[in-house]
Design a protein around this motif. Sequence first.
Motif, PDB file in Angstrom:
ATOM      1  N   VAL A  37      -2.699   4.013  -3.015  1.00 12.31           N
ATOM      2  CA  VAL A  37      -2.612   3.098  -4.150  1.00 12.31           C
ATOM      3  C   VAL A  37      -2.367   1.705  -3.577  1.00 12.31           C
ATOM      4  CG1 VAL A  37      -1.417   2.530  -6.292  1.00 12.31           C
ATOM      5  CG2 VAL A  37      -1.632   4.929  -5.589  1.00 12.31           C
ATOM      6  N   THR A  38      -3.259   0.777  -3.901  1.00  8.33           N
ATOM      7  CA  THR A  38      -3.149  -0.596  -3.417  1.00  8.33           C
ATOM      8  C   THR A  38      -2.577  -1.465  -4.527  1.00  8.33           C
ATOM      9  OG1 THR A  38      -5.048  -0.243  -1.980  1.00  8.33           O
ATOM     10  CG2 THR A  38      -4.406  -2.521  -2.381  1.00  8.33           C
ATOM     11  N   LEU A  39      -1.496  -2.160  -4.207  1.00  6.11           N
ATOM     12  CA  LEU A  39      -0.785  -3.021  -5.158  1.00  6.11           C
ATOM     13  C   LEU A  39      -0.922  -4.467  -4.687  1.00  6.11           C
ATOM     14  CD1 LEU A  39       2.453  -0.847  -5.166  1.00  6.11           C
ATOM     15  CD2 LEU A  39       0.602  -0.743  -6.841  1.00  6.11           C
ATOM     16  N   ILE A  61       0.856  -1.175   0.000  1.00  5.39           N
ATOM     17  CA  ILE A  61       0.000   0.000   0.000  1.00  5.39           C
ATOM     18  C   ILE A  61       0.897   1.230   0.000  1.00  5.39           C
ATOM     19  CG2 ILE A  61      -1.763   1.294   1.241  1.00  5.39           C
ATOM     20  CD1 ILE A  61      -2.602  -1.447   2.463  1.00  5.39           C
ATOM     21  N   VAL A  62       0.714   2.079  -1.017  1.00  2.00           N
ATOM     22  CA  VAL A  62       1.475   3.315  -1.141  1.00  2.00           C
ATOM     23  C   VAL A  62       0.546   4.462  -0.783  1.00  2.00           C
ATOM     24  CG1 VAL A  62       2.753   4.829  -2.716  1.00  2.00           C
ATOM     25  CG2 VAL A  62       2.927   2.338  -2.966  1.00  2.00           C
ATOM     26  N   GLU A  63       0.956   5.287   0.182  1.00  2.00           N
ATOM     27  CA  GLU A  63       0.186   6.458   0.581  1.00  2.00           C
ATOM     28  C   GLU A  63       1.007   7.695   0.253  1.00  2.00           C
ATOM     29  OE1 GLU A  63      -2.111   4.719   4.485  1.00  2.00           O
ATOM     30  OE2 GLU A  63      -0.098   5.548   4.746  1.00  2.00           O
ATOM     31  N   GLY A  69      -5.365  -0.636  -7.559  1.00  2.00           N
ATOM     32  CA  GLY A  69      -6.463   0.301  -7.338  1.00  2.00           C
ATOM     33  C   GLY A  69      -5.967   1.534  -6.612  1.00  2.00           C
ATOM     34  N   ALA A  70      -6.735   2.640  -6.717  1.00  2.00           N
ATOM     35  CA  ALA A  70      -6.338   3.884  -6.058  1.00  2.00           C
ATOM     36  C   ALA A  70      -7.580   4.643  -5.617  1.00  2.00           C
ATOM     37  CB  ALA A  70      -5.505   4.741  -7.000  1.00  2.00           C
ATOM     38  N   ARG A  71      -7.398   5.439  -4.552  1.00  2.00           N
ATOM     39  CA  ARG A  71      -8.468   6.317  -4.075  1.00  2.00           C
ATOM     40  C   ARG A  71      -7.840   7.508  -3.372  1.00  2.00           C
ATOM     41  NH1 ARG A  71      -9.360   5.623   1.442  1.00  2.00           N
ATOM     42  NH2 ARG A  71      -8.361   3.786   2.296  1.00  2.00           N
ATOM     43  N   VAL A  72      -8.601   8.605  -3.310  1.00  2.00           N
ATOM     44  CA  VAL A  72      -8.167   9.801  -2.600  1.00  2.00           C
ATOM     45  C   VAL A  72      -9.191  10.078  -1.515  1.00  2.00           C
ATOM     46  CG1 VAL A  72      -7.702  12.274  -2.766  1.00  2.00           C
ATOM     47  CG2 VAL A  72      -7.065  10.774  -4.640  1.00  2.00           C
TER      48      VAL A  72
END
Length: 136
Positions: free
Chosen positions: A117-119, A41-43, A107-110
Amino acid sequence: MYNRNFWLPEVFNDFFDNTDKVPAKATAPAINVLETPTSYIVELAAPGLRKEDFNINVNQEGNLTIKMENHSKATEEQAHYLRREFSYTTYEQTLILPDEVDKNKIGARVADGILTVTLPKIQQQEQKVGRQIEIG
């Protein structure tokens, strides 16, 4: 020595190796990278930005590119900042993804000023050990 974070640019090494230190002046948005058993998970700090301000893709080489551009227009009624540290007009970062990332399920969300960003990792099917052995 094996570097678990080989897919991140070296600029982020201090974030992993010196967790008690905070950089005095960051030139890019702050980034967190978490690993779970099923995903990375990238924040990315993105205060005041909306999903329309981002372009995220996987390029031909299989690398993840995050582009950020603030599309809000200044008006005469806005207040004058005496100090402003979290304003990014444009930003681009490319992350070299590990082979174990399922690139079709990213997937990604703000939300709340953070781009997440979920990898997902490729799930390996466990083989069942029990089976009948035929005698020849």
